[in-house]
Write a protein that holds these residues in place. Structure first.
Motif, PDB file in Angstrom:
ATOM      1  N   LEU A 228       0.974  -0.934  -0.023  1.00 22.81           N
ATOM      2  CA  LEU A 228       0.026  -0.001  -0.084  1.00 22.81           C
ATOM      3  C   LEU A 228       0.960   1.305   0.174  1.00 22.81           C
ATOM      4  O   LEU A 228       1.974   1.349   0.485  1.00 22.81           O
ATOM      5  CB  LEU A 228      -0.932  -0.048   1.082  1.00 22.81           C
ATOM      6  N   ALA A 229       0.465   2.244  -0.769  1.00 21.28           N
ATOM      7  CA  ALA A 229       1.015   3.588  -0.615  1.00 21.28           C
ATOM      8  C   ALA A 229       0.479   4.268   0.808  1.00 21.28           C
ATOM      9  O   ALA A 229      -0.219   3.795   1.328  1.00 21.28           O
ATOM     10  CB  ALA A 229       0.510   4.412  -1.759  1.00 21.28           C
ATOM     11  N   ARG A 230       1.062   5.404   1.069  1.00 25.06           N
ATOM     12  CA  ARG A 230       0.538   6.244   2.224  1.00 25.06           C
ATOM     13  C   ARG A 230      -0.856   6.419   2.151  1.00 25.06           C
ATOM     14  O   ARG A 230      -1.267   6.835   1.218  1.00 25.06           O
ATOM     15  CB  ARG A 230       1.527   7.470   2.159  1.00 25.06           C
ATOM     16  N   ARG A 231      -1.235   6.201   3.351  1.00 29.84           N
ATOM     17  CA  ARG A 231      -2.618   6.525   3.527  1.00 29.84           C
ATOM     18  C   ARG A 231      -3.647   5.568   2.414  1.00 29.84           C
ATOM     19  O   ARG A 231      -4.774   5.950   2.226  1.00 29.84           O
ATOM     20  CB  ARG A 231      -3.249   7.847   3.400  1.00 29.84           C
ATOM     21  N   GLY A 232      -3.111   4.386   2.233  1.00 28.65           N
ATOM     22  CA  GLY A 232      -3.851   3.416   1.344  1.00 28.65           C
ATOM     23  C   GLY A 232      -4.920   2.628   2.077  1.00 28.65           C
ATOM     24  O   GLY A 232      -4.784   2.428   3.458  1.00 28.65           O
ATOM     25  N   LEU A 233      -5.665   1.904   1.683  1.00 27.63           N
ATOM     26  CA  LEU A 233      -6.738   1.217   1.861  1.00 27.63           C
ATOM     27  C   LEU A 233      -6.722  -0.280   1.617  1.00 27.63           C
ATOM     28  O   LEU A 233      -6.400  -0.704   0.316  1.00 27.63           O
ATOM     29  CB  LEU A 233      -8.133   1.611   1.584  1.00 27.63           C
ATOM     30  N   LEU A 234      -6.710  -1.017   2.502  1.00 28.73           N
ATOM     31  CA  LEU A 234      -6.650  -2.640   2.218  1.00 28.73           C
ATOM     32  C   LEU A 234      -7.933  -3.149   2.554  1.00 28.73           C
ATOM     33  O   LEU A 234      -8.526  -2.893   3.629  1.00 28.73           O
ATOM     34  CB  LEU A 234      -5.759  -3.358   3.436  1.00 28.73           C
ATOM     35  N   VAL A 235      -8.762  -3.768   1.657  1.00 24.77           N
ATOM     36  CA  VAL A 235      -9.986  -4.306   1.797  1.00 24.77           C
ATOM     37  C   VAL A 235      -9.713  -5.781   1.875  1.00 24.77           C
ATOM     38  O   VAL A 235      -9.699  -6.469   0.768  1.00 24.77           O
ATOM     39  CB  VAL A 235     -10.930  -3.808   0.321  1.00 24.77           C
ATOM     40  N   CYS A 236     -10.256  -6.178   2.962  1.00 24.61           N
ATOM     41  CA  CYS A 236     -10.157  -8.007   3.154  1.00 24.61           C
ATOM     42  C   CYS A 236     -11.664  -8.280   2.926  1.00 24.61           C
ATOM     43  O   CYS A 236     -12.321  -8.215   3.890  1.00 24.61           O
ATOM     44  CB  CYS A 236      -9.707  -8.126   4.626  1.00 24.61           C
ATOM     45  N   PHE A 237     -11.834  -8.994   1.684  1.00 24.00           N
ATOM     46  CA  PHE A 237     -13.200  -9.173   1.343  1.00 24.00           C
ATOM     47  C   PHE A 237     -13.136 -10.563   1.456  1.00 24.00           C
ATOM     48  O   PHE A 237     -14.403 -11.311   0.838  1.00 24.00           O
ATOM     49  CB  PHE A 237     -13.572  -8.531   0.014  1.00 24.00           C
ATOM     50  N   GLY A 238     -12.350 -11.345   1.681  1.00 25.20           N
ATOM     51  CA  GLY A 238     -12.274 -13.016   1.690  1.00 25.20           C
ATOM     52  C   GLY A 238     -11.210 -13.497   2.454  1.00 25.20           C
ATOM     53  O   GLY A 238     -10.268 -12.801   2.646  1.00 25.20           O
ATOM     54  N   THR A 239     -11.369 -14.986   2.887  1.00 26.42           N
ATOM     55  CA  THR A 239     -10.478 -15.427   3.489  1.00 26.42           C
ATOM     56  C   THR A 239     -10.331 -16.988   3.051  1.00 26.42           C
ATOM     57  O   THR A 239     -10.224 -17.844   3.854  1.00 26.42           O
ATOM     58  CB  THR A 239     -10.942 -15.617   4.967  1.00 26.42           C
ATOM     59  N   ALA A 240      -9.838 -16.959   1.870  1.00 23.78           N
ATOM     60  CA  ALA A 240      -9.601 -18.394   1.137  1.00 23.78           C
ATOM     61  C   ALA A 240      -8.486 -18.970   1.854  1.00 23.78           C
ATOM     62  O   ALA A 240      -8.680 -20.278   1.850  1.00 23.78           O
ATOM     63  CB  ALA A 240      -9.295 -18.049  -0.342  1.00 23.78           C
ATOM     64  N   SER A 241      -7.534 -18.325   2.272  1.00 20.14           N
ATOM     65  CA  SER A 241      -6.514 -19.340   3.243  1.00 20.14           C
ATOM     66  C   SER A 241      -6.741 -19.333   4.671  1.00 20.14           C
ATOM     67  O   SER A 241      -5.745 -19.664   5.552  1.00 20.14           O
ATOM     68  CB  SER A 241      -5.084 -18.659   2.652  1.00 20.14           C
ATOM     69  N   GLY A 242      -7.690 -18.518   5.110  1.00 14.72           N
ATOM     70  CA  GLY A 242      -7.785 -18.807   6.816  1.00 14.72           C
ATOM     71  C   GLY A 242      -8.134 -17.151   6.997  1.00 14.72           C
ATOM     72  O   GLY A 242      -7.895 -16.311   6.213  1.00 14.72           O
ATOM     73  N   PRO A 243      -8.650 -17.022   8.150  1.00 17.36           N
ATOM     74  CA  PRO A 243      -8.905 -15.517   8.657  1.00 17.36           C
ATOM     75  C   PRO A 243      -7.808 -14.579   8.624  1.00 17.36           C
ATOM     76  O   PRO A 243      -6.690 -15.091   8.908  1.00 17.36           O
ATOM     77  CB  PRO A 243      -9.328 -16.096  10.260  1.00 17.36           C
ATOM     78  N   THR A 244      -8.183 -13.382   8.518  1.00 17.35           N
ATOM     79  CA  THR A 244      -7.023 -12.217   8.592  1.00 17.35           C
ATOM     80  C   THR A 244      -6.205 -12.341   9.862  1.00 17.35           C
ATOM     81  O   THR A 244      -7.194 -12.400  10.927  1.00 17.35           O
ATOM     82  CB  THR A 244      -7.478 -11.001   8.222  1.00 17.35           C
ATOM     83  N   PRO A 245      -5.040 -12.164   9.954  1.00 16.53           N
ATOM     84  CA  PRO A 245      -4.448 -12.098  11.367  1.00 16.53           C
ATOM     85  C   PRO A 245      -5.016 -10.969  12.184  1.00 16.53           C
ATOM     86  O   PRO A 245      -5.496  -9.971  11.482  1.00 16.53           O
ATOM     87  CB  PRO A 245      -2.971 -11.869  11.065  1.00 16.53           C
ATOM     88  N   PRO A 246      -4.954 -10.784  13.398  1.00 20.55           N
ATOM     89  CA  PRO A 246      -5.068  -9.548  14.283  1.00 20.55           C
ATOM     90  C   PRO A 246      -4.455  -8.250  13.788  1.00 20.55           C
ATOM     91  O   PRO A 246      -3.154  -8.385  13.329  1.00 20.55           O
ATOM     92  CB  PRO A 246      -4.607  -9.788  15.705  1.00 20.55           C
ATOM     93  N   ILE A 247      -5.001  -7.242  13.782  1.00 20.42           N
ATOM     94  CA  ILE A 247      -4.261  -6.053  13.463  1.00 20.42           C
ATOM     95  C   ILE A 247      -4.061  -4.892  14.320  1.00 20.42           C
ATOM     96  O   ILE A 247      -4.917  -4.895  15.176  1.00 20.42           O
ATOM     97  CB  ILE A 247      -5.334  -5.491  12.377  1.00 20.42           C
ATOM     98  N   HIS A 248      -2.787  -4.682  14.573  1.00 20.91           N
ATOM     99  CA  HIS A 248      -2.337  -3.795  15.620  1.00 20.91           C
ATOM    100  C   HIS A 248      -2.455  -2.135  15.024  1.00 20.91           C
ATOM    101  O   HIS A 248      -1.629  -2.020  13.909  1.00 20.91           O
ATOM    102  CB  HIS A 248      -0.809  -4.207  16.010  1.00 20.91           C
ATOM    103  N   ALA A 249      -3.215  -1.422  15.660  1.00 23.99           N
ATOM    104  CA  ALA A 249      -3.257  -0.055  15.086  1.00 23.99           C
ATOM    105  C   ALA A 249      -1.999   0.753  14.727  1.00 23.99           C
ATOM    106  O   ALA A 249      -1.766   1.450  13.969  1.00 23.99           O
ATOM    107  CB  ALA A 249      -4.100   0.816  16.123  1.00 23.99           C
TER     108      ALA A 249
END
Length: 324
Positions: A228-249
């Motif tokens: 991602l670029a600075r101030r970019g957005l990650l859209v997690c819209f699926g979990t084919a390999s398993g749930p997304t890991p916990p996110i640390h702010a």
């Protein structure tokens, strides 16, 4: 006699059972649909494994297309003989016929075959909100898309090209790379042999992308963040390999004041007017031939377990449907 695929316990594909069922007549606000085709989606495997909880025993499937055979009391917007498609609850699309609430139904134009509708209603509406609602994309932008040769991926590649947006698509094989490129991806990266984030930086002259559309989840989260670029957005819209890991702010701050969202299609089609707008634009592109829906796997409903194995193995491309 009507039949349906049902499951009484969560687990692998072998928990799916082909059974005779009694459908009955539609109640108030409902219709009875005779299916012509049914969609196969990764979300189906989430219900089967218990990742998405459902009261058991349960039906399987959230997407289908067919003809209305009977309408219940108070139904005014649909009639017997109407061609319809749908995606969403309640579970039970893996069936020859079923009773459905009209709130989920979308009228299907004559120009779109039933199999095409079953292959694209969920995937197409997902592509629609990802490109038209979730971020203010403009012509000339570049986005990263995981699983670019999948059902959603191929639609996004084509639609993005119509909008003047360059897609960097990740794939797992050379065959899938060729498929993504043929459908409009500007660049492809083999995530099994290449460093995705490094390649994204090379392609974008070090800037990164403003938007990552990630349907894989656990195994791609880090590379998606790092692309991602600075101030970019990650859209997690699926979990084919398993749930997304916990996110640390703080991780988001350190990596460029990033944003992360986990959207659900249901929240983008809950409003009837918005659902009509998104589906109308999708249907118009497909009917005009601007977006081709690739149905690369077809199954009978009795082979639902095999279909789930194929889907989870990662060997499928494009869309998969059950044809009746």
């Amino acid at each position: 006699m009507a039949h349906a695929v049902r499951f009484k316990e969560t687990g692998g594909p072998d928990v799916l059972r082909w059974e005779e069922v009694v459908v009955g007549d539609p109640g108030p606000g409902e219709v009875r649909i005779r299916h012509e085709a049914v969609g196969l989606n990764f979300a189906d495997t989430y219900f089967r494994t218990g990742l998405y909880p459902a009261p058991l025993p349960a039906g399987m499937g959230v997407e289908g297309a067919g003809v209305i055979e009977a309408v219940g009391e108070g139904v005014t917007d649909f009639a017997e003989g109407d061609r319809v498609t749908y995606t969403g609850s309640p579970l039970g699309a893996y069936s020859t016929e079923r009773v459905m609430p009209v709130d989920s139904l979308i009228k299907l134009p004559d120009a779109i075959p039933f199999a095409t509708a079953a292959a694209m209603t969920m995937r197409g509406l997902t592509a629609s909100y990802l490109l038209r609602r979730i971020h203010p994309l403009k012509s000339g932008d570049t986005v990263l898309l995981t699983a670019a040769a999948g059902g959603v991926g191929l639609i996004v590649c084509q639609w993005a090209r119509l909008l003047g947006i360059d897609v960097i698509g990740t794939v797992s094989t050379e065959e899938k790379a060729g498929l993504a490129l043929a459908h409009g991806a500007a660049h492809v990266v083999n995530h099994r042999t290449e460093d995705v984030a490094k390649r994204v930086r090379e392609i974008t002259d070090g800037a990164g992308v403003p938007l990552v559309l990630d349907s894989i989840g656990r195994t791609t989260f880090e590379s998606s963040i790092d692309s991602l670029a600075r101030r970019g957005l990650l859209v997690c819209f699926g979990t084919a390999s398993g749930p997304t890991p916990p996110i640390h702010a703080m991780q988001l701050a350190v990596k460029g004041s990033l944003f992360v969202t986990r959207p659900a299609l249901a929240d983008y089609i809950a409003d009837p007017a918005e659902r009509a707008e998104l589906s109308g634009e999708l249907f118009a592109h497909v009917a005009a031939g601007d977006i081709a829906i690739e149905i690369n796997q077809r199954y009978s409903l009795e082979d639902a377990a095999r279909a789930h194995r194929d889907l989870e193995s990662g060997t499928t491309t494009g869309s998969s449907v059950f044809v009746l």
